[in-house]
Each structure stands twice: as C-alpha cells, then as structure tokens.
Design a protein around this motif. Structure first.
Motif, PDB file in Angstrom:
ATOM      1  N   GLY A  87       0.503  -1.253   0.538  1.00  0.00           N
ATOM      2  CA  GLY A  87      -0.274  -0.192  -0.264  1.00  0.00           C
ATOM      3  C   GLY A  87       0.765   1.170  -0.229  1.00  0.00           C
ATOM      4  O   GLY A  87       1.659   1.115   0.437  1.00  0.00           O
ATOM      5  N   HIS A  88       0.392   2.519  -0.137  1.00  0.00           N
ATOM      6  CA  HIS A  88       0.997   3.887  -0.806  1.00  0.00           C
ATOM      7  C   HIS A  88       0.427   4.379   0.135  1.00  0.00           C
ATOM      8  O   HIS A  88      -0.662   4.893   0.568  1.00  0.00           O
ATOM      9  CB  HIS A  88       1.508   4.166  -1.781  1.00  0.00           C
ATOM     10  CG  HIS A  88       1.131   3.214  -2.682  1.00  0.00           C
ATOM     11  ND1 HIS A  88       2.819   3.633  -3.436  1.00  0.00           N
ATOM     12  CD2 HIS A  88       0.993   2.605  -3.972  1.00  0.00           C
ATOM     13  CE1 HIS A  88       2.891   2.272  -4.452  1.00  0.00           C
ATOM     14  NE2 HIS A  88       2.051   2.493  -4.486  1.00  0.00           N
ATOM     15  N   ILE A  89       1.065   5.022   1.424  1.00  0.00           N
ATOM     16  CA  ILE A  89       0.194   4.980   2.546  1.00  0.00           C
ATOM     17  C   ILE A  89       0.876   7.328   1.890  1.00  0.00           C
ATOM     18  O   ILE A  89       1.942   7.848   1.610  1.00  0.00           O
ATOM     19  CB  ILE A  89       1.279   4.322   4.069  1.00  0.00           C
ATOM     20  CG1 ILE A  89       1.370   3.604   4.130  1.00  0.00           C
ATOM     21  CG2 ILE A  89       1.085   5.983   4.958  1.00  0.00           C
ATOM     22  CD1 ILE A  89       1.728   3.329   5.339  1.00  0.00           C
ATOM     23  N   ILE A  90      -0.653   8.163   2.494  1.00  0.00           N
ATOM     24  CA  ILE A  90      -0.086   9.116   2.471  1.00  0.00           C
ATOM     25  C   ILE A  90      -0.830   9.311   4.394  1.00  0.00           C
ATOM     26  O   ILE A  90      -2.081   9.457   4.194  1.00  0.00           O
ATOM     27  CB  ILE A  90      -1.672   9.559   1.434  1.00  0.00           C
ATOM     28  CG1 ILE A  90      -0.997   9.317   0.155  1.00  0.00           C
ATOM     29  CG2 ILE A  90      -1.566  11.167   1.845  1.00  0.00           C
ATOM     30  CD1 ILE A  90      -1.312   7.483  -0.369  1.00  0.00           C
ATOM     31  N   GLU A  91      -0.007  10.353   4.558  1.00  0.00           N
ATOM     32  CA  GLU A  91      -0.730  10.673   6.254  1.00  0.00           C
ATOM     33  C   GLU A  91      -1.038  11.952   5.999  1.00  0.00           C
ATOM     34  O   GLU A  91      -1.221  12.897   5.292  1.00  0.00           O
ATOM     35  CB  GLU A  91       1.117  11.043   6.816  1.00  0.00           C
ATOM     36  CG  GLU A  91       1.631   9.226   6.837  1.00  0.00           C
ATOM     37  CD  GLU A  91       2.383   9.162   8.118  1.00  0.00           C
ATOM     38  OE1 GLU A  91       3.338  10.814   8.946  1.00  0.00           O
ATOM     39  OE2 GLU A  91       3.092   8.520   8.597  1.00  0.00           O
ATOM     40  N   CYS A  92      -2.362  11.818   7.530  1.00  0.00           N
ATOM     41  CA  CYS A  92      -2.799  13.549   7.457  1.00  0.00           C
ATOM     42  C   CYS A  92      -3.245  13.038   8.844  1.00  0.00           C
ATOM     43  O   CYS A  92      -2.706  12.766   9.439  1.00  0.00           O
ATOM     44  CB  CYS A  92      -4.367  13.334   6.786  1.00  0.00           C
ATOM     45  SG  CYS A  92      -5.025  11.954   7.338  1.00  0.00           S
ATOM     46  N   GLU A  93      -3.662  14.347   9.205  1.00  0.00           N
ATOM     47  CA  GLU A  93      -3.853  14.890  10.624  1.00  0.00           C
ATOM     48  C   GLU A  93      -4.863  13.738  11.224  1.00  0.00           C
ATOM     49  O   GLU A  93      -5.371  13.109  10.177  1.00  0.00           O
ATOM     50  CB  GLU A  93      -4.566  16.272  10.681  1.00  0.00           C
ATOM     51  CG  GLU A  93      -3.472  18.089  10.509  1.00  0.00           C
ATOM     52  CD  GLU A  93      -2.291  17.144  11.242  1.00  0.00           C
ATOM     53  OE1 GLU A  93      -1.984  17.831  12.282  1.00  0.00           O
ATOM     54  OE2 GLU A  93      -0.791  17.798  10.596  1.00  0.00           O
TER      55      GLU A  93
END
Length: 311
Positions: A114-120
């Motif tokens: 999986g390609h992780i995109i971090e957020c608040e």
C-alpha cells in the motif's frame, strides 16, 4: 441480495482468502453454560475478516477503475486488507492514515504494497485527503464498512460458519463500523435456521446500541476504549440491515473486554485483538439468557500490538 448471489460472492473471492477454522473450548463452554464455537478470522490473510470485503470490492470494479487504483482511509485492519487485496489483484492502493497511527500498522501496510498518505488525526482530514486522491489519481474510494460490496464480502465468514455448524442458535460479533455484523446478518438470513445475530459493543463507544434505540445513526463524543477497531460508527448502507436483522447489541465494560481477551489467549492459545474479545465478553455478560444453546462467536482479528497488551 439472495442466497445464490451471496454464494457467487463467496466463489469469487475464495482463491484469495482462507477458509478459517472453527475452534472450541470445553472450559469456556463450562464457564458460559453453553456450547460455543469460535470462527477464527484472526487466522485470515492479513489477520482479520476485512480481507474478505476488500477483495470482493476490488473484484467488482471495472478494468478501467482497477487500472486507476483504489483509495481508503483507515488506521487499522482495513488499511492492511485493502493493501493486500490490491496487491494480489494487481491494483494500486492508496491508504490515507493519520500521522499518529502506530508504526507497526504503517509497516504492515507498506509490506502489503500500500502507498501511505499521512494526514492529521481527524475524520475530516482523512475524508478530505481521500477525496483529493480520488480527484487527482482517478482512484475509486472504498469505504471500510459502509459499502455493499464490502459488506457482502464480510458475509462470507458467516456463510462458512453456518455451512460448518448449521444449527447455531445465535452468532455474536463485535460492532464497530457495522460491516461485519451487517454481513453476518445477511448470511444468517439466507443460511441460518432460526439463528439470531447479536452484537457486542464497548460502553465507551456505544453508538450502535444508541442508534438502534433512537432509530437514527448516532455518534460518539469520546471513544476511550481498548477496542481500537470499534471506534468508528455505523453508515447509511449497513444501518438499515442492522435495524432489520440484528436482534440486540450488548454493551460491555473495559474490564469485561480484557477478561474475555485473556480467556481466549490463556485457554484457547490464540492471539486475538481487544475488538475481537468484545463478542465473547457480550456473550458471557448475558450467559444466563443463552444457557445450553449452540452459540457462534466470530473472532474478528488478531492484529494486536504485543507491546501494549492489557494483561
């Protein structure tokens, strides 16, 4: 959704999932005063039932949609499930995860491709980031629990359970986002024989219990529970199914969750996460009402942080 359609869903995903075992314990039977059968989805691929729904949802997409990938927001099991299912099916998966998600879970998502995109760490930030990925990548959003194809995938666990033990009087499941209990209810409707569906939910995150009482989807202002997989709320797709088909939801204290989890570890020698133990905790709390019955319990997953065990 009829019986044949659910069988088609099961046939579709069978090459990509495990048919998980059903275990029993004479000691736990003695404690409960009933015959208990545990459907062990902690032995499922990636360690939880959510592999079923993620696989079915991806397989229902068009080739064009598959080529553009899928996206979800999750800090837990569905992040891992969608990543692994996508990897097996040759599809790119974008996973929106809060910055505060445990590193062990981020590592698992990466290991599954999986390609992780971090957020608040807010629901608003998660939803907005996922929406941006849909717009920029053309990827298809797949909700962890409020998607009919996901729910039907989860229903295959109950279908297998009832094929192995067709005379169950009730099946107990944990309740978080509602995908597992709604799927189980669909399976019971078509494959059960006078079988009830009963949910277990932490008192500290009892939105589903309150939703059934009020007739509308309720939220939690706080979710101070060890059962981190159950901190989400019901959705517009699964709630009507739960309203129609689920008999009751039993709320349990944190100490009761820990006691049930400890019982499963010590007596059955299996690793289960706190969320999984909620179903057994609910059964044991009301055991006098189910004495001498044939009762199924779905152990929903085994992805636990070993550095944070409650015992």
């Amino acid at each position: 959704m009829d019986k044949d359609s659910l069988s088609c869903v099961h046939d579709r995903i069978k090459p990509h999932i495990h048919r998980t075992p059903v275990l029993t314990s004479r000691l736990i039977n003695a404690i409960a005063g009933a015959n208990l059968y545990f459907k062990c989805e902690n032995f499922q691929r990636m360690g939880a039932f959510k592999m079923r729904g993620a696989t079915n949802a991806i397989m229902q997409l068009s080739e064009d949609q598959k080529n553009k990938g899928v996206v979800t927001h999750s800090s837990g099991n569905f992040a891992q499930a969608l990543s692994l299912a996508a990897q097996r099916l040759g599809v790119c998966a974008y996973i929106v995860m809060p910055k505060t998600a445990p590193q062990v879970k981020k590592n698992a998502v990466k290991d599954y491709g999986g390609h992780i995109i971090e957020c608040e760490p807010t629901l608003e930030a998660r939803e907005q980031t996922a929406k941006q990925l849909v717009q920029t990548k053309g990827a298809t959003f797949i909700h962890p629990s409020n998607d009919l194809n996901v729910i039907l995938g989860q229903a295959t666990a109950g279908k297998e359970f009832l094929e192995d033990y067709p005379n169950l009087n009730a099946i107990f499941t944990p309740v978080g986002g509602g995908g597992l209990i709604a799927g189980t209810a669909i399976a019971v409707k078509h494959f059960g024989k006078n079988c009830k569906v009963i949910g277990g939910e932490p008192i500290e995150a009892d939105d589903a219990y309150r939703s059934l009482k009020s007739g509308q989807i309720e939220s939690n202002t706080t979710t101070n529970t060890i059962a981190d997989g159950l901190k989400t709320q019901l959705g517009s797709v699964n709630f009507p199914i739960i309203q129609r088909e689920v008999t009751r939801i039993i709320r349990v204290e944190e100490s009761e969750i820990i006691d049930a989890m400890k019982l499963l570890w010590e007596r059955m020698k299996i690793i289960c996460e706190p969320s999984s133990a909620v179903a057994l905790a609910a059964l044991l709390k009301k055991k006098d009402q189910y004495r001498n019955q044939q009762l199924g319990v779905i152990i929903s997953g085994g992805n636990v942080d070993l550095s944070k065990l409650p015992f």
